[in-house]
Motif scaffolding. Structure first.
Motif, short mmCIF file in Angstrom:
data_model
loop_
_atom_site.label_atom_id
_atom_site.label_comp_id
_atom_site.label_asym_id
_atom_site.label_seq_id
_atom_site.Cartn_x
_atom_site.Cartn_y
_atom_site.Cartn_z
N LYS A 44 83.21 67.52 97.21
CA LYS A 44 82.78 66.58 98.25
C LYS A 44 81.36 66.11 97.95
CE LYS A 44 81.85 66.18 103.23
NZ LYS A 44 81.79 64.79 103.17
N LEU A 45 81.19 64.79 97.91
CA LEU A 45 79.88 64.20 97.69
C LEU A 45 78.95 64.62 98.84
CD1 LEU A 45 78.39 62.18 95.80
CD2 LEU A 45 78.98 60.43 97.47
N ILE A 46 77.76 65.08 98.50
CA ILE A 46 76.78 65.52 99.50
C ILE A 46 75.72 64.43 99.60
CG2 ILE A 46 75.04 67.25 100.07
CD1 ILE A 46 77.95 68.25 100.27
N LYS A 47 75.65 63.76 100.75
CA LYS A 47 74.71 62.67 100.92
C LYS A 47 73.38 63.12 101.51
CE LYS A 47 78.26 59.23 101.24
NZ LYS A 47 78.98 58.30 102.06
N ASN A 48 73.39 64.25 102.26
CA ASN A 48 72.16 64.74 102.87
C ASN A 48 72.30 66.22 103.21
OD1 ASN A 48 73.55 64.87 105.41
ND2 ASN A 48 73.17 62.69 105.67
N TYR A 49 71.20 66.79 103.67
CA TYR A 49 71.18 68.23 103.97
C TYR A 49 72.17 68.60 105.06
CZ TYR A 49 69.48 72.77 105.48
OH TYR A 49 69.40 74.09 105.85
N GLU A 50 72.31 67.76 106.07
CA GLU A 50 73.24 68.05 107.17
C GLU A 50 74.66 68.19 106.66
OE1 GLU A 50 73.72 69.31 110.88
OE2 GLU A 50 71.78 68.63 110.10
N GLU A 51 75.07 67.33 105.75
CA GLU A 51 76.41 67.44 105.14
C GLU A 51 76.56 68.73 104.35
OE1 GLU A 51 77.70 64.17 102.77
OE2 GLU A 51 77.88 62.84 104.49
N LEU A 52 75.53 69.10 103.60
CA LEU A 52 75.59 70.34 102.84
C LEU A 52 75.77 71.53 103.77
CD1 LEU A 52 75.41 71.89 100.16
CD2 LEU A 52 72.93 71.90 100.46
N LYS A 53 75.00 71.57 104.86
CA LYS A 53 75.12 72.68 105.82
C LYS A 53 76.52 72.74 106.41
CE LYS A 53 72.01 72.01 108.89
NZ LYS A 53 71.03 72.04 109.97
N ASN A 54 77.06 71.59 106.79
CA ASN A 54 78.39 71.56 107.41
C ASN A 54 79.48 72.03 106.45
OD1 ASN A 54 77.33 70.63 109.82
ND2 ASN A 54 77.70 68.48 109.32
N VAL A 55 79.44 71.57 105.21
CA VAL A 55 80.44 71.98 104.23
C VAL A 55 80.28 73.47 103.92
CG1 VAL A 55 81.23 71.66 101.85
CG2 VAL A 55 80.65 69.68 103.23
N TYR A 56 79.05 73.95 103.81
CA TYR A 56 78.81 75.36 103.50
C TYR A 56 79.31 76.27 104.63
CZ TYR A 56 76.49 79.61 101.97
OH TYR A 56 76.22 80.90 101.56
N ARG A 57 79.19 75.82 105.88
CA ARG A 57 79.70 76.62 107.01
C ARG A 57 81.20 76.81 106.90
NH1 ARG A 57 76.94 73.17 111.07
NH2 ARG A 57 74.80 73.79 110.76
N GLU A 82 76.13 80.59 94.92
CA GLU A 82 75.64 81.94 95.20
C GLU A 82 74.35 81.83 96.01
OE1 GLU A 82 75.24 84.61 91.88
OE2 GLU A 82 76.64 83.40 90.74
N LYS A 83 74.21 82.61 97.02
CA LYS A 83 72.96 82.77 97.77
C LYS A 83 72.30 81.45 98.15
CE LYS A 83 71.80 87.16 95.60
NZ LYS A 83 70.80 87.88 94.84
N ILE A 84 73.06 80.57 98.75
CA ILE A 84 72.48 79.29 99.15
C ILE A 84 71.52 79.48 100.33
CG2 ILE A 84 74.25 78.55 100.79
CD1 ILE A 84 74.07 75.77 99.43
N ASP A 85 71.68 80.59 101.05
CA ASP A 85 70.85 80.82 102.23
C ASP A 85 69.39 81.11 101.89
OD1 ASP A 85 71.98 83.17 101.11
OD2 ASP A 85 71.43 84.31 102.90
#
Length: 94
Positions: A44-57, A82-85
């Motif tokens: 999934k293309l990640i356009k911003n940080y909010e999208e990254l957080k949502n996909v990672y959840r 790994e360890k994105i947090d």
């Protein structure tokens, strides 16, 4: 990031991604480095940080694709997440 936006302006690259800017407590990440630009997660293309957080959840494990500037050229790299947090991210802004 100047090179990134230069490539976007020439339509050589899509405007999407988040930049790695720091690591919690100066920890070392297994493969990410400051300045890397995450462009996709599990395809999934990640356009911003909010999208990254949502996909990672939803998917806390998966494949991450990122750009790294090496010898003034962006290289596309892939790895299992790994360890994105422990990573600090910023939206790309010109």
């Amino acid at each position: 990031t100047k090179k990134f936006f230069k490539e976007v302006s020439k339509s050589q690259r899509q405007y999407a991604g988040v930049i790695v800017f720091a690591f919690q407590n100066n920890m070392q990440h297994p493969f990410l480095k400051q300045g890397d630009i995450i462009v996709s997660y599990n395809g999934k293309l990640i356009k911003n940080y909010e999208e990254l957080k949502n996909v990672y959840r939803i998917y806390d494990q998966g494949d991450i694709e990122f750009l790294r500037l090496i010898n003034d050229e962006f290289k596309v790299l892939k790895n299992k997440i790994e360890k994105i947090d422990i990573v600090g991210f910023l939206d790309l802004t010109e």
